[in-house]
Motif scaffolding. Structure first.
Motif, PDB file in Angstrom:
ATOM      1  N   ALA A  30       0.847  -1.404   0.145  1.00 53.65           N
ATOM      2  CA  ALA A  30       0.083  -0.079  -0.113  1.00 53.65           C
ATOM      3  C   ALA A  30       0.954   1.335  -0.103  1.00 53.65           C
ATOM      4  CB  ALA A  30      -0.843   0.137   1.201  1.00 53.65           C
ATOM      5  N   ARG A  31       0.310   2.394  -0.343  1.00 54.93           N
ATOM      6  CA  ARG A  31       0.785   3.622  -0.295  1.00 54.93           C
ATOM      7  C   ARG A  31       0.610   4.617   1.031  1.00 54.93           C
ATOM      8  NH1 ARG A  31       0.529   6.268  -6.469  1.00 54.93           N
ATOM      9  NH2 ARG A  31       2.018   5.194  -7.419  1.00 54.93           N
ATOM     10  N   ASN A  32       1.597   5.064   1.267  1.00 55.03           N
ATOM     11  CA  ASN A  32       1.240   5.926   2.734  1.00 55.03           C
ATOM     12  C   ASN A  32       0.411   5.137   3.752  1.00 55.03           C
ATOM     13  OD1 ASN A  32       2.145   8.300   1.071  1.00 55.03           O
ATOM     14  ND2 ASN A  32       0.105   8.482   0.285  1.00 55.03           N
ATOM     15  N   GLY A  33       0.837   3.898   4.011  1.00 56.66           N
ATOM     16  CA  GLY A  33       0.399   3.184   5.154  1.00 56.66           C
ATOM     17  C   GLY A  33      -0.867   2.725   5.031  1.00 56.66           C
ATOM     18  N   ASN A  34      -1.769   2.870   3.775  1.00 58.94           N
ATOM     19  CA  ASN A  34      -3.061   2.526   3.810  1.00 58.94           C
ATOM     20  C   ASN A  34      -3.408   1.102   4.532  1.00 58.94           C
ATOM     21  OD1 ASN A  34      -5.477   1.150   1.987  1.00 58.94           O
ATOM     22  ND2 ASN A  34      -5.803   3.424   2.274  1.00 58.94           N
ATOM     23  N   ARG A  35      -4.576   0.934   5.119  1.00 59.31           N
ATOM     24  CA  ARG A  35      -4.647  -0.302   5.843  1.00 59.31           C
ATOM     25  C   ARG A  35      -6.081  -1.007   5.117  1.00 59.31           C
ATOM     26  NH1 ARG A  35      -1.878  -3.105   7.844  1.00 59.31           N
ATOM     27  NH2 ARG A  35      -3.191  -3.740   9.615  1.00 59.31           N
ATOM     28  N   ARG A  36      -5.822  -1.162   3.929  1.00 60.09           N
ATOM     29  CA  ARG A  36      -6.614  -2.202   3.050  1.00 60.09           C
ATOM     30  C   ARG A  36      -5.829  -2.975   2.117  1.00 60.09           C
ATOM     31  NH1 ARG A  36     -12.031  -1.324   4.941  1.00 60.09           N
ATOM     32  NH2 ARG A  36     -12.649   0.634   5.075  1.00 60.09           N
ATOM     33  N   LEU A  37      -6.454  -4.091   1.881  1.00 59.82           N
ATOM     34  CA  LEU A  37      -6.106  -4.857   0.895  1.00 59.82           C
ATOM     35  C   LEU A  37      -7.215  -5.124  -0.394  1.00 59.82           C
ATOM     36  CD1 LEU A  37      -4.080  -7.337  -0.204  1.00 59.82           C
ATOM     37  CD2 LEU A  37      -5.418  -9.138   1.448  1.00 59.82           C
ATOM     38  N   MET A  38      -6.853  -5.008  -1.557  1.00 56.81           N
ATOM     39  CA  MET A  38      -7.715  -5.491  -2.538  1.00 56.81           C
ATOM     40  C   MET A  38      -7.145  -6.552  -3.427  1.00 56.81           C
ATOM     41  SD  MET A  38      -9.259  -2.647  -5.591  1.00 56.81           S
ATOM     42  CE  MET A  38      -7.545  -2.505  -6.482  1.00 56.81           C
ATOM     43  N   VAL A  39      -7.852  -7.472  -3.517  1.00 59.00           N
ATOM     44  CA  VAL A  39      -7.821  -8.770  -4.102  1.00 59.00           C
ATOM     45  C   VAL A  39      -8.360  -8.710  -5.561  1.00 59.00           C
ATOM     46  CG1 VAL A  39      -8.028 -11.522  -3.907  1.00 59.00           C
ATOM     47  CG2 VAL A  39      -7.809 -10.102  -2.111  1.00 59.00           C
ATOM     48  N   VAL A  40      -7.566  -8.857  -6.709  1.00 65.82           N
ATOM     49  CA  VAL A  40      -8.004  -8.709  -7.899  1.00 65.82           C
ATOM     50  C   VAL A  40      -7.970 -10.165  -8.653  1.00 65.82           C
ATOM     51  CG1 VAL A  40      -7.403  -7.415 -10.000  1.00 65.82           C
ATOM     52  CG2 VAL A  40      -6.875  -6.475  -8.138  1.00 65.82           C
ATOM     53  N   PHE A  41      -9.098 -10.535  -9.242  1.00 66.44           N
ATOM     54  CA  PHE A  41      -9.522 -11.569 -10.010  1.00 66.44           C
ATOM     55  C   PHE A  41      -9.186 -11.506 -11.265  1.00 66.44           C
ATOM     56  CE2 PHE A  41     -11.400 -12.254  -5.836  1.00 66.44           C
ATOM     57  CZ  PHE A  41     -11.013 -13.514  -5.375  1.00 66.44           C
ATOM     58  N   ALA A  42      -8.809 -12.260 -12.226  1.00 66.41           N
ATOM     59  CA  ALA A  42      -8.423 -11.971 -13.786  1.00 66.41           C
ATOM     60  C   ALA A  42      -9.841 -12.100 -14.331  1.00 66.41           C
ATOM     61  CB  ALA A  42      -7.745 -13.102 -13.921  1.00 66.41           C
ATOM     62  N   ASN A  43     -10.104 -11.139 -15.276  1.00 72.50           N
ATOM     63  CA  ASN A  43     -11.134 -11.245 -16.292  1.00 72.50           C
ATOM     64  C   ASN A  43     -10.872 -12.192 -17.594  1.00 72.50           C
ATOM     65  OD1 ASN A  43      -9.427  -8.873 -16.302  1.00 72.50           O
ATOM     66  ND2 ASN A  43      -9.953  -8.705 -18.495  1.00 72.50           N
ATOM     67  N   LEU A  44     -11.700 -12.339 -18.353  1.00 79.12           N
ATOM     68  CA  LEU A  44     -11.484 -13.153 -19.407  1.00 79.12           C
ATOM     69  C   LEU A  44     -10.259 -12.503 -20.408  1.00 79.12           C
ATOM     70  CD1 LEU A  44     -14.996 -14.150 -20.874  1.00 79.12           C
ATOM     71  CD2 LEU A  44     -13.550 -15.450 -19.943  1.00 79.12           C
ATOM     72  N   ASN A  45      -9.547 -13.615 -21.069  1.00 78.10           N
ATOM     73  CA  ASN A  45      -8.406 -12.878 -21.747  1.00 78.10           C
ATOM     74  C   ASN A  45      -7.416 -12.011 -21.135  1.00 78.10           C
ATOM     75  OD1 ASN A  45      -9.404 -14.554 -24.027  1.00 78.10           O
ATOM     76  ND2 ASN A  45     -10.966 -13.128 -24.062  1.00 78.10           N
ATOM     77  N   ALA A  46      -7.501 -11.784 -19.900  1.00 79.46           N
ATOM     78  CA  ALA A  46      -6.218 -11.065 -19.071  1.00 79.46           C
ATOM     79  C   ALA A  46      -4.868 -11.503 -19.322  1.00 79.46           C
ATOM     80  CB  ALA A  46      -6.605 -10.997 -17.556  1.00 79.46           C
ATOM     81  N   PRO A  47      -4.108 -10.480 -20.012  1.00 80.96           N
ATOM     82  CA  PRO A  47      -2.715 -10.832 -20.066  1.00 80.96           C
ATOM     83  C   PRO A  47      -2.120 -11.780 -19.136  1.00 80.96           C
ATOM     84  CG  PRO A  47      -2.969  -8.617 -20.897  1.00 80.96           C
ATOM     85  CD  PRO A  47      -4.198  -9.038 -19.957  1.00 80.96           C
ATOM     86  N   GLU A  48      -1.417 -12.894 -19.345  1.00 84.57           N
ATOM     87  CA  GLU A  48      -0.631 -13.966 -18.418  1.00 84.57           C
ATOM     88  C   GLU A  48      -1.828 -14.205 -17.238  1.00 84.57           C
ATOM     89  OE1 GLU A  48       3.139 -12.549 -17.089  1.00 84.57           O
ATOM     90  OE2 GLU A  48       3.533 -13.830 -18.791  1.00 84.57           O
ATOM     91  N   GLU A  49      -3.218 -14.026 -17.478  1.00 81.08           N
ATOM     92  CA  GLU A  49      -4.045 -14.347 -16.708  1.00 81.08           C
ATOM     93  C   GLU A  49      -4.203 -13.684 -15.261  1.00 81.08           C
ATOM     94  OE1 GLU A  49      -6.537 -15.818 -17.920  1.00 81.08           O
ATOM     95  OE2 GLU A  49      -5.424 -16.515 -19.839  1.00 81.08           O
ATOM     96  N   TYR A  50      -3.552 -12.412 -15.166  1.00 82.61           N
ATOM     97  CA  TYR A  50      -3.457 -11.532 -14.084  1.00 82.61           C
ATOM     98  C   TYR A  50      -4.591 -10.406 -14.501  1.00 82.61           C
ATOM     99  CZ  TYR A  50       0.413 -13.886 -11.795  1.00 82.61           C
ATOM    100  OH  TYR A  50       1.310 -14.511 -11.165  1.00 82.61           O
ATOM    101  N   GLY A  51      -5.462 -10.153 -13.712  1.00 82.30           N
ATOM    102  CA  GLY A  51      -6.666  -9.335 -13.807  1.00 82.30           C
ATOM    103  C   GLY A  51      -6.058  -7.644 -13.722  1.00 82.30           C
ATOM    104  N   TRP A  52      -6.284  -6.856 -14.814  1.00 80.44           N
ATOM    105  CA  TRP A  52      -5.954  -5.453 -14.561  1.00 80.44           C
ATOM    106  C   TRP A  52      -4.550  -5.346 -14.230  1.00 80.44           C
ATOM    107  CZ3 TRP A  52      -9.231  -3.744 -17.607  1.00 80.44           C
ATOM    108  CH2 TRP A  52     -10.840  -4.154 -17.575  1.00 80.44           C
ATOM    109  N   GLY A  53      -3.767  -5.994 -14.797  1.00 83.50           N
ATOM    110  CA  GLY A  53      -2.229  -5.806 -14.380  1.00 83.50           C
ATOM    111  C   GLY A  53      -1.488  -4.999 -15.328  1.00 83.50           C
ATOM    112  N   ASN A  54      -2.260  -4.154 -15.986  1.00 81.97           N
ATOM    113  CA  ASN A  54      -1.594  -3.360 -17.136  1.00 81.97           C
ATOM    114  C   ASN A  54      -1.331  -1.724 -16.721  1.00 81.97           C
ATOM    115  OD1 ASN A  54      -4.262  -2.519 -16.960  1.00 81.97           O
ATOM    116  ND2 ASN A  54      -4.590  -2.594 -19.020  1.00 81.97           N
ATOM    117  N   GLY A  55      -1.307  -1.628 -15.107  1.00 83.29           N
ATOM    118  CA  GLY A  55      -0.852  -0.243 -14.659  1.00 83.29           C
ATOM    119  C   GLY A  55      -2.119   0.654 -14.158  1.00 83.29           C
TER     120      GLY A  55
END
Length: 504
Positions: A30-55
């Motif tokens: 996290a940035r600046n000590g944020n106390r959350r966790l976002m778990v990202v699941f891959a969409n159809l046809n995600a590159p390398e099967e990681y969801g929204w990993g393009n920045g």
């Protein structure tokens, strides 16, 4: 192992191997000590099967855990292999260990995804008691969907022949989870659109299941400017990001008193640091890949560059330059690999780093190859009398080769091929591998059998319409043949979806 993203965030990669199924992941603090966790699941046809990993998530302030959905080369909806739900247990095991390493609870976590990732976000969020869920254009009848549109995934999840009994069980998973979940106070943000062809079957019939949820929010995107599942998914992304950033700050869009912030800048990271080290993909006993071409420290004879080498025990190698992913060619049964991007490289010095990946997803140490691309000489740039010097050659400036172009027997020229996943077959006498490109983009490579035969299946869903795939053979020394091309049509594919894994 870690890499630095374009926005400066350090990305850690690892494998959680404590469960029956090794689960590959990426993580950023996290940035600046944020106390959350976002778990990202891959969409159809995600590159390398990681969801929204393009920045697109770079500015999200929370910790981010990306979970890969790729097992034996296909998707699983993060659920099962041949009805063995130990895969699901392995996934929730990864999430739980990261959450506890951060000293968080399910109330501090956001399940985030679109398409099949939206399905997973709803399923895991409601089944395991996570507080915040952002899901865009999910599929509720998972079994029927993959049986119709994702045949390799259907076989992987439900077994050979895809028995109807198993289809019914998988179809019921998400609806029954919504209907029976005790997590009725979850903050759920479901986004869909009537312009999505899946809406009538996979979303609308199940909206009534949420009537007893105290903070269920349905965002109905009825824009006439979008059509098709893929375009609706992209159009909904800004809404998803806006919701995620509000939730990261502790803001749930509802009337009442809310707490904002959730930063602890001085909090230690020892717990998550220990976890990342213990599950690192880096495996020192796994040999780094060797590079036979280009020559280390050498100057290339032209501006096109063929990469070739060996990586015994690996299934693929991953190539990077200046922190940018280039490609991930497959390693053949003989341990050899090769890649030609089919384009000119910029004049000057290049440093390409690469590592090998074994069948369990672990990484080798890195190899670095440095080479220089010289300016093109006036003689090479000017066409000689009687035609350009590269006429009849696979690439400008490439030395002619006696290796013939591969023959494509399937599909036949002009054939209409049933999608969404397609395969090619043919023969290439004297070749070690056959490679494939479309519009200059590498698609993949496959080994050639001793009798000269080869076959290749894409593993992703192809867009409807005409496609022209160029094929080239590579001999054991890395020399390429001229190219052959086959043009065919894809029908019955998922409308609006672009081909999936295509290295940049």
């Amino acid at each position: 192992m870690s890499d630095t993203a374009a926005a400066g965030r350090r990305i850690f990669t690892g494998v959680e191997a404590s469960g029956k199924f090794p689960i590959e992941y990426r993580f950023t603090h996290a940035r600046n000590g944020n106390r959350r966790l976002m778990v990202v699941f891959a969409n159809l046809n995600a590159p390398e099967e990681y969801g929204w990993g393009n920045g697109v998530l770079d500015r999200t302030r929370s910790n981010i855990l990306w979970i890969r959905d790729k097992f034996d080369g296909v998707n699983s909806y993060y659920l099962c292999k041949e009805m063995d739900f130990s895969l699901e247990e392995s996934v929730i095991g990864l999430i739980s260990r990261v959450m506890h390493a951060l000293d968080l609870t399910p109330a501090d976590c956001i399940m985030f995804g679109s398409s099949k990732g939206g399905t997973a976000a709803l399923y895991y969020g409601l089944k395991y008691g996570f507080r915040d869920i952002v899901a865009s254009v999910p599929q509720f009848e998972i079994g029927s969907f993959v049986k119709e549109h994702m045949k390799p995934t259907a076989r992987f999840m439900m077994g050979e022949g895809v028995p109807e009994h198993n289809v019914g069980i998988i179809d019921a998973l998400l609806p029954e989870t919504v209907w029976r979940s005790g997590n009725r106070d979850a903050n759920i943000y479901l986004i869909s659109s009537p312009q999505d062809e899946q809406y009538r079957q996979h979303v609308e019939p199940y909206l009534g299941h949420f009537r007893d949820y105290s903070n269920f929010n349905f965002i109905y995107n009825d824009s006439p400017l979008i059509a098709g599942h893929g375009k609706v998914t992209l159009r909904n992304l800004p809404v998803m990001l806006g919701l995620a950033n509000l939730l990261v700050d502790g803001v749930t869009p509802r009337i009442g008193t809310i707490r904002n912030g959730y930063e602890e800048p001085d909090r230690g990271t020892a717990g998550i640091d220990d976890y990342l080290r213990s599950t690192s993909r880096l495996k020192d006993t796994f040999a780094a890949p060797q590079v036979h071409a280009p020559v280390q420290g050498g100057t290339t004879p032209g501006r096109t560059v063929l990469f070739a080498g060996s990586a015994p025990g690996a299934v693929r190698v991953s190539l990077w330059e200046n922190g940018k992913f280039l490609t991930s060619p497959q390693v053949g049964p003989d341990g050899n690999w090769s890649w030609d991007p089919g384009r000119d490289w910029a004049v000057g010095k290049h440093v390409v780093r690469l590592f090998a990946v074994d069948p369990a997803g672990f990484h080798s140490p890195r190899t670095e190859v440095v080479f220089t691309v010289p300016p093109r000489s006036p003689a090479a740039a000017a066409p000689a009398s009687g035609g350009p010097p590269s006429a009849g050659l696979p690439f400008p400036g490439r030395t002619p080769t006696a290796l013939p172009a591969p023959v494509v027997s399937v599909p036949a020229p002009g054939q209409q091929v049933s999608g969404p996943v397609i395969g090619l077959m043919g023969y290439a006498q004297g070749a070690a591998h056959v490679g494939f490109t479309e519009d200059g983009m590498p698609l993949g490579m496959t080994p050639v059998a001793p009798d000269g035969g080869w076959s290749w299946e894409s593993g992703w869903s192809w867009m409807d319409g005409q496609h022209t795939v160029e094929c080239y053979a590579v001999d054991p020394n890395g020399t390429e043949s001229p190219r052959s091309a086959v043009t065919f049509g894809v029908v019955n594919a998922l409308d609006g979806l672009t081909p999936g894994y295509r290295p940049a």
